[in-house]
Scaffold this motif. Structure first.
Motif, mmCIF file in Angstrom:
data_model
loop_
_atom_site.group_PDB
_atom_site.id
_atom_site.type_symbol
_atom_site.label_atom_id
_atom_site.label_comp_id
_atom_site.label_asym_id
_atom_site.label_seq_id
_atom_site.Cartn_x
_atom_site.Cartn_y
_atom_site.Cartn_z
ATOM 1 N N GLN A 189 55.661 -8.584 16.981
ATOM 2 C CA GLN A 189 56.168 -9.073 18.265
ATOM 3 C C GLN A 189 56.967 -8.016 19.034
ATOM 4 N N ILE A 190 57.220 -6.888 18.433
ATOM 5 C CA ILE A 190 57.943 -5.816 19.116
ATOM 6 C C ILE A 190 57.038 -4.592 19.227
ATOM 7 N N ASP A 191 57.465 -3.630 20.010
ATOM 8 C CA ASP A 191 56.681 -2.400 20.166
ATOM 9 C C ASP A 191 56.814 -1.547 18.908
ATOM 10 N N ARG A 192 55.701 -1.028 18.443
ATOM 11 C CA ARG A 192 55.735 -0.197 17.244
ATOM 12 C C ARG A 192 56.602 1.045 17.447
ATOM 13 N N SER A 193 56.664 1.536 18.690
ATOM 14 C CA SER A 193 57.465 2.730 18.953
ATOM 15 C C SER A 193 58.951 2.487 18.706
ATOM 16 N N ASP A 194 59.405 1.220 18.852
ATOM 17 C CA ASP A 194 60.805 0.912 18.556
ATOM 18 C C ASP A 194 61.100 1.096 17.073
ATOM 19 N N ILE A 195 60.125 0.781 16.224
ATOM 20 C CA ILE A 195 60.318 0.947 14.778
ATOM 21 C C ILE A 195 60.376 2.431 14.432
ATOM 22 N N THR A 196 59.452 3.204 14.952
ATOM 23 C CA THR A 196 59.433 4.640 14.654
ATOM 24 C C THR A 196 60.654 5.340 15.238
ATOM 25 N N PHE A 197 61.104 4.894 16.401
ATOM 26 C CA PHE A 197 62.277 5.508 17.025
ATOM 27 C C PHE A 197 63.551 5.182 16.244
#
Length: 490
Positions: free
Chosen positions: A465-473
């Motif tokens: 439900q969230i952007d994958r880039s938020d996890i990597t960031f």
């Protein structure tokens, strides 16, 4: 017959000199004359083929003129480089630090011309010039995303218009700037415009400011002679609050003796879909000038332009390019870019305070990376960093699943396998299936993922439900979680 060597040794050339040789410049004659200090006649004979006489003629070929020797060229090049080189910046100098921060502040207006907005400035200025020359009212709408230089550009155009009018010997138009966010009531805009024109008559006090303006512009005797440039900023306020006021505002230009040059500035770029058709039907459609988001090259040029008057280099070229690329990809907001540059300077300043023995230097890529991380950090990233370790590992497993596969959903069983592989590679004991299912339900309640319904737990669908880039960031710079995100899983 004497040889060339003996002839030159006696100081005379072979044969009768030709007119061309007689007119040889003195500098060329010196090059032709052998026997310089430390040089033998034989050496002069073999330095260039142009020094040999033509057979049977007794004349000498004139060598090509050289502008300078290689040694003098190197000296001149070195002196040019030294002249161009700027002195080193001292970030511990409070005066220098203050000067750079002021140059990069959003409220600082560049003293010289604006850059990267030549086309937009030309269109708006030509529109204003045409209205003044013809003494005819007109309206213009400037739209674009925040931080694209709209307000600053229009302010510069107002100054340019005044200079042009003085050069042409025309009457200088009055000007009025209104910010709609400062209006208690949207209809107050007409009272402000009326106040800049001729004094109200006592008998017309029963009329509203809008009615007084309409009456003034409908009668030749009461109409003002001087043109009026009205700049209305943050016009989104009128679009969302009261469209009737917006329509009446632009309709002032349709009055037969109107002297208003109306320029509206707003962040709304979907103008055509919202109120342009209505204005077109009322015969008061404005000219539209769109300010596009800045590109990476434009952002870099604007920062350099602001710092060009300083006598020192502040940013490493790679750091400035990194900032420009990041901001251009995110929004193209120049205000954001200036804020990031100031933040990077503060990062350097803080490091120098904690490490007094550290050598002085400019803002580097690492300083800019920290500033960008602060600027683009979202609430989702903060929430991820506050999760327990195993829940963070579950998010890494989910990110890996959707990175390497084109499918948009997976099952709880497949996600559990990816989680177990991460635990095995990082040598962290994995939790059981029941506890894993409970962790996923907690993540679903917090909005990180969405769980579907199924009779069997392992078959429940899972979507991110969230952007994958938020996890990597969120895990950037963390070696443990970087290793978790490197697990290929489909």
């Amino acid at each position: 017959m004497p040889t060339l060597r003996s002839a030159t040794a006696n100081g005379s050339l072979v044969g009768t000199p030709s007119p061309a040789a007689a007119s040889t410049p003195r500098s060329v004659k010196r090059r032709l004359t052998p026997g310089r200090t430390g040089e033998s006649p034989d050496a002069s004979r073999h330095t260039s083929p142009h020094r040999f006489p033509h057979a049977g003629t007794g004349t000498v070929c004139i060598p090509k003129l050289l502008s300078a020797s290689p040694k003098s060229s190197r000296k001149r090049l070195y002196s040019d480089l030294v002249a161009v080189e700027k002195p080193k910046w001292n970030p511990r100098d409070a005066a220098q630090m203050r000067a750079v921060k002021e140059a990069l502040h959003v409220s600082t207006v560049p003293s010289s011309e604006l850059v990267c907005r030549d086309n937009e400035l030309r269109r708006v200025l030509e529109f204003c010039k045409a209205c003044v020359e013809q003494e005819k009212a007109g309206s213009l709408y400037v739209c674009g995303c925040p931080g694209t230089g709209k307000t600053l550009s229009i302010s510069k155009i107002k100054d340019s218009l005044v200079c042009w009018v003085d050069e042409m010997g025309m009457e200088t138009p009055d000007s009025l700037a209104i910010n709609c966010t400062n209006l208690a009531n949207t209809s107050e805009i007409f009272g402000k415009i009326l106040g800049k024109f001729q004094n109200r008559k006592k008998g017309s006090s029963k009329l509203s400011p809008l009615q007084q303006l309409q009456s003034m512009f409908s009668n030749k005797d009461s109409a003002p002679r001087r043109m009026m440039l009205v700049i209305v900023d943050e016009m989104d306020y009128l679009i969302t609050r009261d469209r009737a006021v917006l329509h009446d505002f632009f309709m002032l230009t349709t009055c037969p003796f109107s002297r208003c040059i109306l320029i509206g500035i707003a962040n709304a770029i979907d103008l055509a879909d919202r109120f342009l058709p209505k204005l077109e039907s009322l015969n008061c459609k404005p000219l539209v000038v769109t300010f596009r988001a800045y590109s990476k090259d434009q952002i870099s040029d604007i920062v350099k332009h602001r710092l060009k008057d300083l006598e020192y280099d502040v940013f490493e070229p790679l750091a400035l390019e990194f900032c420009a690329r990041k901001v251009a990809a995110a929004s193209g907001d120049m205000r954001k870019a200036l804020g990031v540059c100031r933040s990077a300077m503060e990062v350097l300043e803080a490091k120098l305070q904690y490490s007094p023995d550290q050598e002085l230097g400019i803002v580097t890529f690492d300083h800019m990376d920290i500033a960008l991380s602060k600027a683009f950090k979202s609430a989702v990233v903060d929430s991820i960093l506050c999760l327990p370790q195993h829940q963070q590992m579950v998010l890494c497993a989910l990110a890996n699943t959707f990175q390497h596969c084109k499918k948009k959903a997976t099952t709880l069983g497949e996600l559990n396998k990816s989680y177990i592989e991460i635990c095995r590679s990082t040598q962290v004991p994995a939790v059981g299936m029941l506890e894993f299912s409970n962790m996923c339900m907690v993540l679903s309640d917090q909005g990180f993922m969405k769980l579907g319904q199924s009779k069997e737990d392992k078959l429940r669908s899972v979507t991110l439900q969230i952007d994958r880039s938020d996890i990597t960031f969120a895990f950037k710079g963390n070696r443990f979680f970087q290793k978790c995100l490197e697990q290929p899983r489909c």
